[in-house]
Design a protein around this motif. Structure first.
Motif, PDB file in Angstrom:
ATOM      1  N   ASN A  20      -5.290  -7.479   1.560  1.00 45.76           N
ATOM      2  CA  ASN A  20      -5.370  -6.057   1.250  1.00 45.76           C
ATOM      3  C   ASN A  20      -5.873  -5.257   2.444  1.00 45.76           C
ATOM      4  N   LYS A  62      -0.861  -0.347   7.672  1.00 43.99           N
ATOM      5  CA  LYS A  62      -0.194   0.846   7.156  1.00 43.99           C
ATOM      6  C   LYS A  62      -0.567   2.046   8.034  1.00 43.99           C
ATOM      7  N   SER A  67      -3.738  -2.597   4.729  1.00 43.46           N
ATOM      8  CA  SER A  67      -4.230  -1.215   4.845  1.00 43.46           C
ATOM      9  C   SER A  67      -4.314  -0.800   6.300  1.00 43.46           C
ATOM     10  N   LYS A 102       0.823  -1.216   0.000  1.00 41.48           N
ATOM     11  CA  LYS A 102       0.000   0.000   0.000  1.00 41.48           C
ATOM     12  C   LYS A 102       0.856   1.265   0.000  1.00 41.48           C
ATOM     13  N   ASP A 103       2.170   1.084  -0.190  1.00 43.36           N
ATOM     14  CA  ASP A 103       3.086   2.211  -0.016  1.00 43.36           C
ATOM     15  C   ASP A 103       3.683   2.723  -1.330  1.00 43.36           C
TER      16      ASP A 103
END
Lengths: 138, 424
Positions: free
Chosen positions: B11, B18, B15, A119-120
């Motif tokens: 996913n 993160k 996320s 996601k980066d």
């Protein structure tokens, strides 16, 4: 006239950066063009590997010896390698704490390493730009 | 379809993590130490359990009293004369009277109680995280299956812990367990007899529960060894920041909500305690034949009894048994094509051991070469354990181990080709 022309900076020289990227870290497939370069940064060419731990320091040295201006490896986020320890292994190899290491003669300023999640994308591109800037005058 | 589901869960997990990385950095993200946290919390249980063991007496007439003796001091403050204070500075119980309890015993039992909750929470987090990121299949089957067994034994040890206090709830749980075991065809009666150590509840019953509790905890250590046996250098401790965070959580929880027995008798003796009834850790002492009207369920360990009460023993068996079977077969489906398993090039292998030392899944062993060979050892890949990650390839300075579909020569040729084409 010729004096004026000589004072105008010539077009910025194109550089080539070779990156070894783990297929499970950043979303690298969607970031590449047909020439295996980053669409956001055509100067950066990418080799995709199953894990960053597969990168041999000699392969990064090969890239530098054959014209690459800099080289880097990108693995999964630290402490979260899909294969447990790949990112730790390559970090320790490039830092000279684990065999096989980079040669002493290798300019380590031209060797970068990044560790990001899938996601980066943006943080990776920012870090890459910073790395490229740091190697520009080497 | 199933793989798409796993991709979606990965996913979502990444996320979430993160976002947490933004707050904690990658190095201190607790979710990256999901495997080390249950073991870390287990140590709290071991040490607090040993301290509780020193005062616990596993007999029908002394078990509740001994636990109450450990934890009946409701407050930990002392005044200048050494008297403990509760509310508004009112002296309640003498700290030195052996009749009233062990100083800080309630906190130690609180550490045991909250540590157990923390271990189950972190274990479930670990399990979900591993499953959601698709790190439970194929070569990882042994850590997963041993993890499922660990979860079951954690439940078993946790439940027996609730029985040891031998309060009214414990007796009701024993009766429920017997009903549940007796529902097993053919051997049910035998299992029930084995569980309570005879045909009726006697002192031996609590001795047996005590053995189940301590023996189960020892068996957990063996299962942890099984859990780690295929992992090279398993992460057994979180980062220092995560350690302190977990330590703080358990100590603060045990300090703010110690496991205190504010029983009705105690309230009658010291009315000032009436407001602290919420601190009840145990019910009144068990009385054989007297079931509690409403069982106080612990969400983390006593949910099987909730199922038994609400759905009956047969449905409890079906749900718990079905869930266990699904968990046990999860790593074997779906099967991936495995065509990139590391291969050793015998002629180049010097026996340096680098690949074996770096393999994250213990898939490479060093074996002796035939007498007279140039080198003593040779690396041998055990294919079912190979993850096809290529870390061994990166470790080898002699190009003596390769992934057939991602050969080093191909990578080097690709590097040269990219440099040749230059910037387009």
């Amino acid at each position: 006239m010729s004096e004026i022309q000589s004072s105008v900076p010539s077009e910025k020289k194109k550089r080539v950066i070779v990156g070894f990227v783990c297929e499970r870290s950043i979303p690298i497939i969607e970031m590449l063009d047909a020439h295996k370069a980053l669409t956001d940064d055509p100067e950066t060419k990418i080799i995709i590997l199953p894990c960053s731990g597969m990168v041999k320091p000699t392969q990064m040295e090969l890239a530098l010896a054959n014209g690459a201006d800099a080289t880097f490896v990108c693995g999964c986020a630290m402490n979260d390698c899909h294969y447990r320890t790949g990112n730790i292994m390559i970090r320790e190899r490039l830092e000279g704490q684990r065999n096989p290491k980079l040669r002493k003669s290798t300019d380590k300023r031209k060797v970068g390493m990044f560790f990001f999640t899938m996601k980066d994308k943006r943080p990776f591109l920012d870090a890459l730009a910073q790395f490229k800037a740091s190697t520009e005058n080497l | 379809m199933y793989k798409k589901f796993l991709s979606l869960t990965k996913n979502l997990t990444v996320s979430l993590e993160k976002g947490l990385n933004f707050l904690t950095t990658q190095e201190n993200n607790p979710l990256y130490f999901h495997g080390a946290l249950p073991l870390y919390t287990f140590w709290f249980l071991i040490f607090s359990g040993i301290m509780l063991w020193m005062y616990y007496i596993p007999t029908l007439d002394r078990a509740w009293t001994s636990v109450n003796y450990i934890t009946s001091l409701p407050v930990l403050l002392k005044d200048a004369s050494g008297q403990l204070l509760l509310k508004n500075g009112n002296p309640v119980v003498s700290a030195i009277s052996p009749a009233t309890g062990i100083p800080y015993g309630a906190v130690v039992r609180g550490i045991h109680r909250w540590g157990a909750a923390a271990m189950m929470i972190t274990t479930l987090l670990h399990m979900l995280r591993v499953y959601f990121t698709d790190r439970h299949r194929a070569w990882r089957w042994l850590p997963w299956v041993s993890g499922v067994l660990l979860l079951m034994f954690m439940l078993f040890v946790g439940i027996t812990g609730y029985l040891l206090v031998w309060d009214a709830r414990a007796y009701s749980l024993v009766v429920s367990t017997q009903r549940w075991l007796e529902a097993v065809p053919l051997v049910g009666q035998g299992l029930s007899t084995f569980f309570i150590g005879g045909d009726a509840i006697r002192d031996f019953t609590l001795t047996r529960f005590f053995f189940f509790h301590i023996g189960g905890a020892v068996f957990i250590f063996w299962l942890i060894w099984m859990h780690f046996i295929r992992l090279h250098e398993p992460v057994v401790t979180p980062s220092r920041a995560v350690n302190f965070l977990t330590l703080g959580f358990i100590l603060v929880a045990a300090g703010v909500y110690p496991a205190v027995n504010v029983t009705n008798d105690l309230i009658a003796q010291y009315p000032v305690l009436a407001g602290d009834k919420g601190f009840i850790a145990s019910d009144a002492p068990a009385q054989i034949g007297h079931l509690v009207d409403v069982i106080r369920y612990d969400a983390w360990y006593l949910f099987p009894y909730y199922l038994i009460e609400k759905l009956g023993v047969n449905w409890a068996w079906i749900i718990l048994g079905g869930a266990t079977i699904l968990l046990l077969v999860a790593p074997f489906y779906p099967k991936d094509r495995r065509d990139n398993i590391a291969e050793v090039i015998d002629a180049k292998c010097t026996g340096c051991t680098f690949c074996s030392l770096d393999c994250p899944f213990e898939a490479i062993t060093m074996q002796e070469r035939a007498p007279g060979s140039k080198f003593k050892l040779i690396a041998v890949v055990f294919a079912p354990r190979c993850s096809e990650c290529g870390i061994c390839v990166g470790a080898c300075p002699f190009q003596a181990i390769e992934l057939p579909n991602t050969h080093s020569k191909t990578i080097e040729a690709d590097v040269l080709a990219l440099l040749k084409t230059g910037v387009q």
